[in-house]
Design an enzyme around this catalytic site. Structure first.
Site, PDB file in Angstrom:
ATOM      1  N   HIS A  60       0.003  25.854  11.254  1.00  0.00           N
ATOM      2  CA  HIS A  60       0.671  24.559  11.244  1.00  0.00           C
ATOM      3  C   HIS A  60       1.184  24.260  12.651  1.00  0.00           C
ATOM      4  O   HIS A  60       2.002  25.014  13.192  1.00  0.00           O
ATOM      5  CB  HIS A  60       1.836  24.568  10.249  1.00  0.00           C
ATOM      6  CG  HIS A  60       1.409  24.842   8.838  1.00  0.00           C
ATOM      7  ND1 HIS A  60       1.133  23.830   7.944  1.00  0.00           N
ATOM      8  CD2 HIS A  60       1.179  26.007   8.184  1.00  0.00           C
ATOM      9  CE1 HIS A  60       0.763  24.361   6.795  1.00  0.00           C
ATOM     10  NE2 HIS A  60       0.779  25.691   6.920  1.00  0.00           N
ATOM     11  N   LEU A  61       0.704  23.174  13.244  1.00  0.00           N
ATOM     12  CA  LEU A  61       1.147  22.779  14.583  1.00  0.00           C
ATOM     13  C   LEU A  61       2.234  21.709  14.546  1.00  0.00           C
ATOM     14  O   LEU A  61       2.819  21.399  15.569  1.00  0.00           O
ATOM     15  CB  LEU A  61      -0.047  22.303  15.416  1.00  0.00           C
ATOM     16  CG  LEU A  61      -1.042  23.400  15.793  1.00  0.00           C
ATOM     17  CD1 LEU A  61      -2.241  22.819  16.537  1.00  0.00           C
ATOM     18  CD2 LEU A  61      -0.371  24.490  16.623  1.00  0.00           C
ATOM     19  N   ASN A  92      -0.442  18.764   6.960  1.00  0.00           N
ATOM     20  CA  ASN A  92       0.857  18.265   6.484  1.00  0.00           C
ATOM     21  C   ASN A  92       1.727  17.835   7.668  1.00  0.00           C
ATOM     22  O   ASN A  92       2.708  18.474   8.026  1.00  0.00           O
ATOM     23  CB  ASN A  92       1.564  19.281   5.584  1.00  0.00           C
ATOM     24  CG  ASN A  92       1.609  20.679   6.160  1.00  0.00           C
ATOM     25  OD1 ASN A  92       0.933  20.996   7.135  1.00  0.00           O
ATOM     26  ND2 ASN A  92       2.420  21.522   5.553  1.00  0.00           N
ATOM     27  N   ASP A 150      -3.065  21.452   1.932  1.00  0.00           N
ATOM     28  CA  ASP A 150      -2.221  22.638   2.056  1.00  0.00           C
ATOM     29  C   ASP A 150      -0.734  22.288   2.009  1.00  0.00           C
ATOM     30  O   ASP A 150      -0.290  21.312   2.615  1.00  0.00           O
ATOM     31  CB  ASP A 150      -2.512  23.385   3.348  1.00  0.00           C
ATOM     32  CG  ASP A 150      -1.709  24.663   3.446  1.00  0.00           C
ATOM     33  OD1 ASP A 150      -1.869  25.519   2.562  1.00  0.00           O
ATOM     34  OD2 ASP A 150      -0.902  24.789   4.377  1.00  0.00           O
ATOM     35  N   ASN A 276       5.788  30.427   1.208  1.00  0.00           N
ATOM     36  CA  ASN A 276       5.084  29.996   0.013  1.00  0.00           C
ATOM     37  C   ASN A 276       3.584  30.216   0.203  1.00  0.00           C
ATOM     38  O   ASN A 276       2.999  29.584   1.080  1.00  0.00           O
ATOM     39  CB  ASN A 276       5.372  28.522  -0.273  1.00  0.00           C
ATOM     40  CG  ASN A 276       4.921  28.096  -1.660  1.00  0.00           C
ATOM     41  OD1 ASN A 276       4.525  28.917  -2.463  1.00  0.00           O
ATOM     42  ND2 ASN A 276       4.963  26.812  -1.928  1.00  0.00           N
ATOM     43  N   ASP A 303      -1.087  31.748   8.500  1.00  0.00           N
ATOM     44  CA  ASP A 303      -0.238  30.695   7.935  1.00  0.00           C
ATOM     45  C   ASP A 303       0.996  30.482   8.810  1.00  0.00           C
ATOM     46  O   ASP A 303       2.114  30.318   8.315  1.00  0.00           O
ATOM     47  CB  ASP A 303       0.156  31.003   6.493  1.00  0.00           C
ATOM     48  CG  ASP A 303       0.782  29.792   5.778  1.00  0.00           C
ATOM     49  OD1 ASP A 303       0.715  28.678   6.331  1.00  0.00           O
ATOM     50  OD2 ASP A 303       1.337  29.977   4.677  1.00  0.00           O
ATOM     51  N   PHE A 321      10.014  26.446   3.300  1.00  0.00           N
ATOM     52  CA  PHE A 321       9.166  27.631   3.226  1.00  0.00           C
ATOM     53  C   PHE A 321       8.440  27.845   4.556  1.00  0.00           C
ATOM     54  O   PHE A 321       8.072  26.886   5.232  1.00  0.00           O
ATOM     55  CB  PHE A 321       8.102  27.453   2.133  1.00  0.00           C
ATOM     56  CG  PHE A 321       8.629  27.450   0.727  1.00  0.00           C
ATOM     57  CD1 PHE A 321       8.886  28.647   0.068  1.00  0.00           C
ATOM     58  CD2 PHE A 321       8.835  26.259   0.040  1.00  0.00           C
ATOM     59  CE1 PHE A 321       9.331  28.661  -1.243  1.00  0.00           C
ATOM     60  CE2 PHE A 321       9.283  26.256  -1.276  1.00  0.00           C
ATOM     61  CZ  PHE A 321       9.541  27.462  -1.920  1.00  0.00           C
ATOM     62  N   GLY A 322       8.192  29.107   4.912  1.00  0.00           N
ATOM     63  CA  GLY A 322       7.291  29.392   6.019  1.00  0.00           C
ATOM     64  C   GLY A 322       7.876  30.272   7.093  1.00  0.00           C
ATOM     65  O   GLY A 322       9.076  30.235   7.374  1.00  0.00           O
TER      66      GLY A 322
END
Length: 426
Positions: A60-61, A92, A150, A276, A303, A321-322
């Site tokens: 995720h950027l 996202n 996602d 998650n 992730d 989350f993350g």
């Protein structure tokens, strides 16, 4: 031209051999025990291990829309430091890449700011809302790697089946975050020992596995390549294994944190352990490694999910989350899986290079003459403590701060260009 002298490379037999590598015009021109020092830029590798550039198909950027968490620039700098030369960015963001104009703008920004190769995903449904399919055929022709929503599971079989049929028609995979919202129950940790101990709402394993079971049958009916993100449960591994035995075109990934941690690592209300899918039970962790070793799970993806520190300080109930993972993945996996003899270094290399390239049909992940010059040099003997304050990523949200590790990427080359150089000669 760049000439890498005195490198070591892995051979298929798990043996190693010394080599020199000449890079010219973005490609590996020659690999030989010794190459004469002509007019090239000389880099003495000092016997360190050279791998194909690592590939991460799940990061995720945050840009556009979440630049306080991460940008294309900082995220790809973090990737380069971790030895990754190809990354695939999730959709996202705000705006969501769900139409051609948004994809075009994103690709322009990637071209402008990225220091490694970024292959963006497009959304399956408009706005990731699960209510209307994106123009899949149109988007497939605009430089995207695959389709995914996602962060949220596609909740209806109807939408997923129609998406799979359209994706199959244009030769693109459907990549799925599998989660049945009707049985998530607002959970924030695994529904097990930790949820009871900390009195937190739990996410049952079934929320993931039942949607995978649905989707593999839809993939069989549609002829689509179906890829499962961040597998976390033993039931999910069983479903994917059975689907592969049935000849269904399903592939899967697992994260470093699900391989190395389980729910017992969560001692207190520390949201740097909130991700998650959540950290599961010990038996799930065991099944994930077994699935990776027997080929049920195809490769590893981080992730990488950066968040601001004030967001993660909110605790399990309110924090997003993350966790981040690009800068720690190789070192952690080398230390706690390779050096403990659970896997071989060759297997780790395959799961970070050739396997993801093969699954997604990418022309990368090879260390051979004529290949694109994506290379990662690693000091396998370097020992250090992970320090989140030194991350290139804006995200410092890691459960691995202060872990002692060995094996550090010290040089990353993407398409023949040096994009990261660490302590080569320590």
């Amino acid at each position: 031209m760049i000439l890498l002298k005195n490198a070591t490379r892995l051979m298929p037999s798990n043996k190693v051999e010394g080599c020199d590598i000449l890079i010219e015009d973005k490609k590996i021109k020659a690999i030989s025990p010794s190459i004469p020092e002509d007019e090239a830029q000389i880099i003495d590798c000092g016997g360190k291990m050279l791998f194909p550039g690592f590939i991460d198909v799940h990061i995720h950027l945050r840009e556009p829309g979440g630049e306080h968490k991460e940008t294309i620039r900082t995220g790809t700098q973090a990737a380069a430091r971790g030895g990754f030369t190809t990354v695939c960015s999730m959709p996202n963001t705000n705006p969501v890449p769900d139409k051609a104009e948004t994809i075009s703008g994103l690709l322009d920004k990637i071209h402008q700011d990225a220091v490694v190769r970024v292959l963006p995903y497009a959304a399956i449904t408009k706005g990731l809302k699960g209510e209307e399919l994106t123009p899949i055929q149109d988007l497939a022709n605009n430089g995207i790697v695959a389709f995914t929503d996602d962060g949220v599971g596609v909740q209806t079989a109807d939408y997923m089946l129609r998406a799979m049929k359209k994706a199959a028609a244009c030769g693109k995979p459907i990549v799925a975050h599998c989660e049945d919202n009707s049985i998530v129950y607002e959970g924030v940790v695994h529904d097990g020992e930790v949820s009871g101990r900390l009195q937190l709402p739990g996410i049952p394993s079934l929320a993931e596995s039942v949607q995978i079971a649905r989707d593999v049958l839809l993939a069989e009916a549609s002829g689509c390549h179906y890829h499962v993100c961040h597998v976390s449960t033993k039931e999910s591994v069983r479903v994917i294994r059975d689907a592969k035995k049935a000849g269904i075109n399903v592939t899967a990934e697992v994260t470093p944190h699900h391989l190395l941690l389980n729910e017992t690592a969560i001692i207190e209300d520390n949201a740097n352990f909130k991700m998650n899918p959540p950290l599961r039970a010990k038996e799930d962790q065991k099944a994930l490694l077994e699935g990776l070793l027997d080929g049920t799970i195809d490769f590893i993806a981080t992730d990488h999910a950066p968040h601001a520190e004030d967001e993660k300080a909110l605790g399990f109930r309110k924090a997003p989350f993350g966790i981040v993972g690009l800068e720690t993945a190789f070192s952690l996996l080398n230390t706690y899986l390779v050096k403990t003899n659970k896997i071989t270094l060759n297997q780790l290399s395959e799961w970070l290079t050739r396997k993801p390239a093969d699954v997604f049909g990418l022309p990368y992940g090879r260390l051979e003459e004529g290949a694109i010059a994506d290379l990662t040099l690693v000091d396998l003997e370097k020992e250090f403590f992970i320090d989140k304050h030194s991350f290139y990523s804006k995200g410092k949200n890691t459960p691995f701060h202060d872990w002692k590790v060995s094996g550090e990427p010290v040089l990353t080359i993407a398409e023949g260009k040096i994009v990261y150089e660490g302590d080569l000669h320590e």
